[in-house]
Design an enzyme around this catalytic site. Structure first.
Site, mmCIF file in Angstrom:
data_model
loop_
_atom_site.group_PDB
_atom_site.id
_atom_site.type_symbol
_atom_site.label_atom_id
_atom_site.label_comp_id
_atom_site.label_asym_id
_atom_site.label_seq_id
_atom_site.Cartn_x
_atom_site.Cartn_y
_atom_site.Cartn_z
ATOM 1 C CB SER A 248 47.571 29.368 5.093
ATOM 2 O OG SER A 248 48.706 30.215 5.052
ATOM 3 C CG ASP A 489 46.919 38.130 4.748
ATOM 4 O OD1 ASP A 489 48.022 38.003 4.177
ATOM 5 O OD2 ASP A 489 46.074 37.213 4.808
ATOM 6 C CG HIS A 492 47.106 34.296 3.100
ATOM 7 N ND1 HIS A 492 47.659 34.733 4.300
ATOM 8 C CD2 HIS A 492 47.292 32.958 3.073
ATOM 9 C CE1 HIS A 492 48.156 33.707 4.964
ATOM 10 N NE2 HIS A 492 47.962 32.615 4.241
#
Length: 522
Positions: A248, A489, A492
């Site tokens: 990802s 998160d 990312h």
């Protein structure tokens, strides 16, 4: 008385005879020295040569006047890149030290281009001897040929050598050692303007109020990156397939490059996903076509680059396995690409992968327990062997993007770690020198490969950016809903944001090494 007569003196010897007697030893001495010269000519030739090959001499060294640290890098021979189309750079300076040229070379269909032009002996001088993880040189005084037919991605000088690679060996500019500087010309694309940003990375639309994190630009210590030019990047991709393969984090980078390249299109409808798919976490394969350039930018999901599988345990339940000696099943797609950008790393820190219990597999044997670090090394070697056997460096270009740093406080991604409230980069401290063991393994593996791989070593530049993660803004809020801080998160990146710099580094590599088609920009 008789007169005595004196004897007359002997006549003087002839002048010619004296001259001959003097010249004889001089003649023999001259002849002797000449003989020595003739027999030692091979040894003396290099220092006595009166002729020079202008292509074999290093270009004159000069530096941009505004940057004394750049005194060993020559950028003077390159005119600035034409102004990008439709970029959000209105407040950016019009000229930046270190911008490089787009030479006027035309190849309307791009069909005859390859990555490594062959020299006279049939070898690929531009790529075959390329170092693996080395900074990029900007020295190049070669003149452009009139036609780009059969030009390669490693552009050649007049004597068949690739001066950009020669400069690269000289370690003249490390693109990955530097700092982030404030630049009001950033971001390159406006927040909210790109329809390809996944909800998880769309921080501003998800309620993030601060915006200072958007206005930072990566600046190497000893040179300047060319200002990003989306139209020129697309010219260099004409007729090519650019493919990002990985987890990802590479999808994060994939969405970034779509948004960046979109800025080069006057007609945004000329870019589309060929299967009609919208970007989402659940789908692992996307192909975006740029009609006007006959090129595609693709994403292929592969968490580990090696084969994931399942086993049935004694209770009849299925458990995941990872075959570290077999390449991932998506590899058949990799072969089709002209430019490949790989990554793996973050999934190796997750529970079952980190524990290594009844998980790692070689052949038909599943290890009851296996060290995850050694598994990572073996998996990378499996990937490297596949690249060496299946990639043609004359026609394909390979990047490996390094580990992207996470910034969790007080835990990990699944144990209460947080990064909420961070609004500025870290500009000093020990964290900037963090370099994970994973990256040392990557460097070792890449160094041993036969096919040259460009290492996008972004680890250090991401160390700075604790402010760039979605944190609690990874999900769109319904009106009246409060932001949940329970799971954040901090791995990312928000878009626009840090992954844009990774793609700027890919673009800089293409520019500095004269890689790609250079068709005239109108």
């Amino acid at each position: 008385m008789a007169t005595a007569t004196l004897p007359s003196p002997p006549p003087p010897p002839p002048r010619n005879k004296n001259l001959l007697q003097c010249m004889t030893p001089i003649f023999f001495l001259t002849f002797f020295l000449f003989t020595i010269f003739i027999f030692s000519k091979r040894a003396l030739e290099p220092s006595f040569s009166l002729y020079t090959d202008p292509f074999s001499q290093p270009p004159p060294l000069s530096s941009p006047s505004s940057s004394p640290a750049n005194s060993h890098i020559s950028l003077a021979s390159a005119p600035p890149i034409p102004t990008p189309v439709s970029q959000n750079n209105s407040s950016a300076p019009k000229t930046i030290n270190g911008e490089l040229s787009v030479e006027n070379r035309e190849d309307p269909d791009g069909k005859n281009q390859s990555f490594g032009e062959m020299d006279g002996n049939g070898s690929d001088s531009s790529l075959a001897s390329a170092p693996t993880h080395t900074p990029i040189s900007q020295n190049n005084n070669s003149s452009a040929p009139k036609s780009s037919k059969n030009q390669s991605f490693g552009e050649l000088d007049g004597d068949g050598s690739d001066s950009s690679w020669e400069g690269e060996k000289a370690l003249e500019c490390d693109l990955y050692m530097g700092t982030w500087v404030k630049d009001e010309g950033y971001p390159i694309y406006k927040q909210g303007s790109c329809p390809y940003v996944d909800e998880g990375y769309d921080c501003q639309n998800n309620g993030r109020a601060d915006s200072n994190y958007l206005n930072w630009r990566w600046k190497p210590e000893s040179c300047d990156l060319p200002r990003f030019n989306a139209a020129d990047f697309l010219m260099r991709l004409r007729g090519k397939r650019l493919m990002l393969v990985g987890d990802s984090m590479n999808r994060n980078q994939f969405e970034s490059i779509l948004c960046l390249l979109r800025e080069g299109l006057p007609d945004k409808s000329r870019m589309y996903e060929v299967h009609g798919h919208k970007i989402s976490k659940g789908r692992g394969y996307f192909v975006f076509k740029f009609e006007d350039y006959n090129c595609t930018v693709e994403f292929v999901r592969s968490h580990f680059l090696v084969k994931e599988g399942v086993r049935i345990n004694g209770q009849g339940n299925s458990n995941p396995t990872l075959s570290i000696d077999q390449i991932d099943k998506t590899a058949k797609r990799w072969k089709r690409a002209d430019i490949l950008v790989f990554n793996t790393g973050h999934w190796w820190t997750h529970g079952k992968t980190a524990r290594g219990k009844n998980y790692y597999k070689e052949g038909d044997y599943i290890y009851p327990m296996f060290d995850s670090v050694e598994a990572y090394r073996r998996a990378l070697k499996t990937w490297a062997n596949w690249i060496d056997k299946n990639v043609n460096p004359k026609k394909q270009l390979v990047f490996y993007r390094g580990y992207s740093s996470a910034h969790f406080r007080g835990g990990d991604w699944d144990s209460g770690g947080s990064c909420n409230g961070e609004t500025e980069p870290v500009l000093s401290g020990a964290i900037l020198n963090n370099y994970p063991l994973k990256m040392k393994i990557v460097e070792e593996v890449v160094k041993e490969m036969k096919v040259p791989v460009r290492l996008l070593n972004v680890t250090r530049l991401t160390n700075f950016r604790k402010d760039g993660h979605p944190s609690v803004y990874g999900k769109k809020l319904i009106a009246g809903q409060k932001v949940s801080t329970r799971r954040q998160d901090c791995s990312h990146w928000c878009l626009p944001g840090v992954p844009d710099a990774w793609n700027e580094l890919i673009y800089a590599t293409l520019v500095f090494q004269h890689i790609g088609s250079k068709t005239k920009i109108q």
